[in-house]
Design a protein around this motif. Structure first.
Motif, PDB file in Angstrom:
ATOM      1  N   VAL A  46      83.895   8.883  26.182  1.00  0.00           N
ATOM      2  CA  VAL A  46      83.276   8.067  25.093  1.00  0.00           C
ATOM      3  C   VAL A  46      81.756   7.557  25.575  1.00  0.00           C
ATOM      4  CG1 VAL A  46      83.237   6.283  23.655  1.00  0.00           C
ATOM      5  CG2 VAL A  46      85.383   7.270  24.029  1.00  0.00           C
ATOM      6  N   GLN A  47      80.757   8.163  24.751  1.00  0.00           N
ATOM      7  CA  GLN A  47      79.399   7.881  25.152  1.00  0.00           C
ATOM      8  C   GLN A  47      78.970   6.327  24.769  1.00  0.00           C
ATOM      9  OE1 GLN A  47      78.954  11.075  26.764  1.00  0.00           O
ATOM     10  NE2 GLN A  47      76.900  10.383  26.381  1.00  0.00           N
ATOM     11  N   PRO A  48      78.554   5.620  25.787  1.00  0.00           N
ATOM     12  CA  PRO A  48      78.232   4.328  25.377  1.00  0.00           C
ATOM     13  C   PRO A  48      77.175   4.075  24.351  1.00  0.00           C
ATOM     14  CG  PRO A  48      76.874   5.081  27.516  1.00  0.00           C
ATOM     15  CD  PRO A  48      77.873   6.263  26.892  1.00  0.00           C
ATOM     16  N   THR A  49      76.554   5.136  23.765  1.00  0.00           N
ATOM     17  CA  THR A  49      75.908   4.960  22.656  1.00  0.00           C
ATOM     18  C   THR A  49      76.616   5.099  21.221  1.00  0.00           C
ATOM     19  OG1 THR A  49      75.145   7.179  22.908  1.00  0.00           O
ATOM     20  CG2 THR A  49      73.587   5.714  23.840  1.00  0.00           C
ATOM     21  N   GLY A 221      63.132   5.340  28.868  1.00  0.00           N
ATOM     22  CA  GLY A 221      63.555   5.159  27.765  1.00  0.00           C
ATOM     23  C   GLY A 221      64.526   3.975  27.814  1.00  0.00           C
ATOM     24  N   LEU A 222      64.575   3.298  26.476  1.00  0.00           N
ATOM     25  CA  LEU A 222      65.576   1.964  26.260  1.00  0.00           C
ATOM     26  C   LEU A 222      66.569   2.173  25.491  1.00  0.00           C
ATOM     27  CD1 LEU A 222      63.071  -0.897  27.461  1.00  0.00           C
ATOM     28  CD2 LEU A 222      64.998  -0.103  28.879  1.00  0.00           C
ATOM     29  N   PHE A 223      67.646   1.598  25.314  1.00  0.00           N
ATOM     30  CA  PHE A 223      68.746   1.330  24.256  1.00  0.00           C
ATOM     31  C   PHE A 223      69.082  -0.097  24.095  1.00  0.00           C
ATOM     32  CE2 PHE A 223      72.720   2.144  22.269  1.00  0.00           C
ATOM     33  CZ  PHE A 223      72.349   3.019  21.253  1.00  0.00           C
ATOM     34  N   PHE A 224      69.176  -0.721  23.141  1.00  0.00           N
ATOM     35  CA  PHE A 224      69.805  -2.050  23.051  1.00  0.00           C
ATOM     36  C   PHE A 224      70.715  -2.095  21.992  1.00  0.00           C
ATOM     37  CE2 PHE A 224      65.013  -2.630  24.296  1.00  0.00           C
ATOM     38  CZ  PHE A 224      65.315  -3.577  25.405  1.00  0.00           C
ATOM     39  N   ALA A 225      71.717  -2.613  22.400  1.00  0.00           N
ATOM     40  CA  ALA A 225      72.914  -2.762  21.374  1.00  0.00           C
ATOM     41  C   ALA A 225      73.727  -4.102  21.410  1.00  0.00           C
ATOM     42  CB  ALA A 225      74.059  -1.731  21.738  1.00  0.00           C
ATOM     43  N   PRO A 226      72.942  -4.853  20.511  1.00  0.00           N
ATOM     44  CA  PRO A 226      73.569  -6.411  20.500  1.00  0.00           C
ATOM     45  C   PRO A 226      74.930  -6.473  19.453  1.00  0.00           C
ATOM     46  CG  PRO A 226      71.683  -6.063  18.980  1.00  0.00           C
ATOM     47  CD  PRO A 226      71.707  -4.828  19.810  1.00  0.00           C
ATOM     48  N   ARG A 227      75.690  -7.262  19.628  1.00  0.00           N
ATOM     49  CA  ARG A 227      76.828  -7.336  18.906  1.00  0.00           C
ATOM     50  C   ARG A 227      77.262  -8.834  18.419  1.00  0.00           C
ATOM     51  NH1 ARG A 227      81.251  -3.564  17.878  1.00  0.00           N
ATOM     52  NH2 ARG A 227      80.005  -2.138  18.991  1.00  0.00           N
ATOM     53  N   ARG A 248      60.462   6.360  25.658  1.00  0.00           N
ATOM     54  CA  ARG A 248      60.535   7.760  25.463  1.00  0.00           C
ATOM     55  C   ARG A 248      62.122   8.320  25.893  1.00  0.00           C
ATOM     56  NH1 ARG A 248      55.811   6.865  28.184  1.00  0.00           N
ATOM     57  NH2 ARG A 248      57.106   7.688  30.270  1.00  0.00           N
ATOM     58  N   GLY A 249      61.852   9.610  26.123  1.00  0.00           N
ATOM     59  CA  GLY A 249      63.071  10.191  26.516  1.00  0.00           C
ATOM     60  C   GLY A 249      64.388  10.427  25.489  1.00  0.00           C
ATOM     61  N   ALA A 250      65.509  10.451  26.066  1.00  0.00           N
ATOM     62  CA  ALA A 250      66.777  10.876  25.321  1.00  0.00           C
ATOM     63  C   ALA A 250      66.878   9.963  24.031  1.00  0.00           C
ATOM     64  CB  ALA A 250      67.969  11.209  25.981  1.00  0.00           C
ATOM     65  N   TYR A 251      66.783   8.600  24.464  1.00  0.00           N
ATOM     66  CA  TYR A 251      66.861   7.264  23.674  1.00  0.00           C
ATOM     67  C   TYR A 251      66.042   7.330  22.138  1.00  0.00           C
ATOM     68  CZ  TYR A 251      70.061   5.838  27.296  1.00  0.00           C
ATOM     69  OH  TYR A 251      70.922   5.807  28.412  1.00  0.00           O
ATOM     70  N   ALA A 252      65.033   7.772  22.431  1.00  0.00           N
ATOM     71  CA  ALA A 252      63.938   8.029  21.434  1.00  0.00           C
ATOM     72  C   ALA A 252      64.458   8.714  20.307  1.00  0.00           C
ATOM     73  CB  ALA A 252      62.592   8.473  22.083  1.00  0.00           C
ATOM     74  N   ALA A 253      65.506   9.739  20.501  1.00  0.00           N
ATOM     75  CA  ALA A 253      65.762  10.374  19.340  1.00  0.00           C
ATOM     76  C   ALA A 253      66.841   9.796  18.409  1.00  0.00           C
ATOM     77  CB  ALA A 253      66.614  11.616  19.944  1.00  0.00           C
ATOM     78  N   PHE A 254      67.221   8.650  18.864  1.00  0.00           N
ATOM     79  CA  PHE A 254      68.306   7.428  18.084  1.00  0.00           C
ATOM     80  C   PHE A 254      67.412   6.836  17.186  1.00  0.00           C
ATOM     81  CE2 PHE A 254      70.931   8.494  21.713  1.00  0.00           C
ATOM     82  CZ  PHE A 254      72.074   8.319  21.215  1.00  0.00           C
ATOM     83  N   SER A 255      67.941   6.735  15.658  1.00  0.00           N
ATOM     84  CA  SER A 255      67.147   5.873  14.697  1.00  0.00           C
ATOM     85  C   SER A 255      67.676   4.596  14.962  1.00  0.00           C
ATOM     86  CB  SER A 255      67.469   6.352  13.421  1.00  0.00           C
ATOM     87  OG  SER A 255      67.184   7.775  13.119  1.00  0.00           O
ATOM     88  N   PRO A 256      66.776   3.551  14.691  1.00  0.00           N
ATOM     89  CA  PRO A 256      67.350   1.927  14.866  1.00  0.00           C
ATOM     90  C   PRO A 256      68.351   1.806  13.577  1.00  0.00           C
ATOM     91  CG  PRO A 256      65.085   2.190  14.822  1.00  0.00           C
ATOM     92  CD  PRO A 256      65.436   3.643  14.401  1.00  0.00           C
ATOM     93  N   THR A 257      69.418   1.292  13.928  1.00  0.00           N
ATOM     94  CA  THR A 257      70.680   1.066  13.047  1.00  0.00           C
ATOM     95  C   THR A 257      71.247  -0.316  13.125  1.00  0.00           C
ATOM     96  OG1 THR A 257      71.441   3.333  13.668  1.00  0.00           O
ATOM     97  CG2 THR A 257      72.911   2.119  12.591  1.00  0.00           C
ATOM     98  N   THR A 258      71.741  -0.876  11.951  1.00  0.00           N
ATOM     99  CA  THR A 258      72.260  -2.018  11.939  1.00  0.00           C
ATOM    100  C   THR A 258      73.487  -1.861  10.834  1.00  0.00           C
ATOM    101  OG1 THR A 258      70.018  -3.399  12.063  1.00  0.00           O
ATOM    102  CG2 THR A 258      72.063  -4.639  11.372  1.00  0.00           C
TER     103      THR A 258
END
Length: 266
Positions: A46-49, A221-227, A248-258
């Protein structure tokens, strides 16, 4: 040729006799000790993203387990795979035991054409726990590569943090970096150097706040996932969660999601 189709999330037949156990059907085979990445989990990675990382799909497999002591045992697993779904045929043999206060596991496996040797080590160091997990693969389309996870975690307690602040730090070396191709049979990342952190705190007995931060050390690149979870009732949880990429990088391809999630247990 053979064909089978079903829509079961979990469904299996299990037989136990003495120290032996056999399981046939759609099952979850959870291997690895990493809190964020599990490279030795080649059956249900399972991917952490993932938006719902706790939703770990099962695999159609036959599993045999032999326990020779209270902590030690050997497992053998065979999964026929589904080529149309990108799932390779797999088999694995895993030995696990507790030695001198440390949990140790060794893995021999084959996924498609890949031959895999893996290990898993966990233990305690003062008030924290350490984790060391990795594998070496060869013979497949990627050639030879290694994936390694090193982590520390524990609960930090102070007078102003009476419920204890859970903290985890994990480093992931990914020798299987591969373009943008989606791979189902292994944990993947688009860079070789990844760093992850987890934090969690019970604000009250009914409210809990968790945060995951992933950093791509090669492409900044950075990826924040609060819960935020609220135990609304004894069997109902309401969660507000987000995914916020940056840099930048791979995480830049993700769209902000809530997202707002309702879980009902029955």
């Amino acid at each position: 040729s053979y064909v089978w189709r079903h829509h079961l999330y979990r469904g299996w037949l299990r037989m136990e006799h003495g120290a032996w156990q056999w399981t046939l059907g759609r099952q979850r085979i959870a291997w690895g000790s990493g809190r964020i990445w599990n490279p030795t989990d080649r059956f249900n990675p399972v991917q952490p993203t993932a938006l719902e990382p706790e939703q770990k799909l099962g695999v159609d497999a036959l599993q045999a387990r032999w326990r020779y002591s209270g902590f030690g045992g050997v497992r053998a697993v065979f999964a026929p795979g589904r080529k149309a779904h990108g799932l390779s045929r797999k088999w694995a043999l895993r030995w696990a035991d507790t030695l001198a206060g440390q949990d140790v596991a060794l893995l021999l496996a084959r996924t498609g054409e890949e031959k895999i040797v893996g290990f898993d080590l966990t233990g305690n160091m003062h008030d924290a726990g350490y984790r060391f997990e990795g594998l070496r693969a060869s013979g497949g389309a990627m050639g030879s590569y290694a994936q390694i996870v090193i982590g520390l975690d524990g609960t930090w307690r102070r007078d102003y943090l009476p419920n204890g602040l859970y903290l985890a730090l994990e480093y992931f070396f990914n020798g299987a970096r591969q373009g943008g191709q989606r791979v189902i049979d292994r944990v993947q990342a688009l860079s070789r150097q990844q760093l992850g952190a987890l934090a969690g705190y019970d604000l009250t007995p009914l409210w809990r706040l968790d945060l995951m931060v992933l950093a791509d050390l090669e492409q900044t690149g950075l990826f924040f996932a609060p819960r935020l979870r609220w135990s609304f009732k004894e069997n109902v949880d309401i969660e507000l969660l987000g995914q916020w990429p940056g840099g930048r990088g791979a995480y830049a391809a993700f769209s902000p999601t809530t997202a707002l999630q309702l879980k009902y247990y029955f």
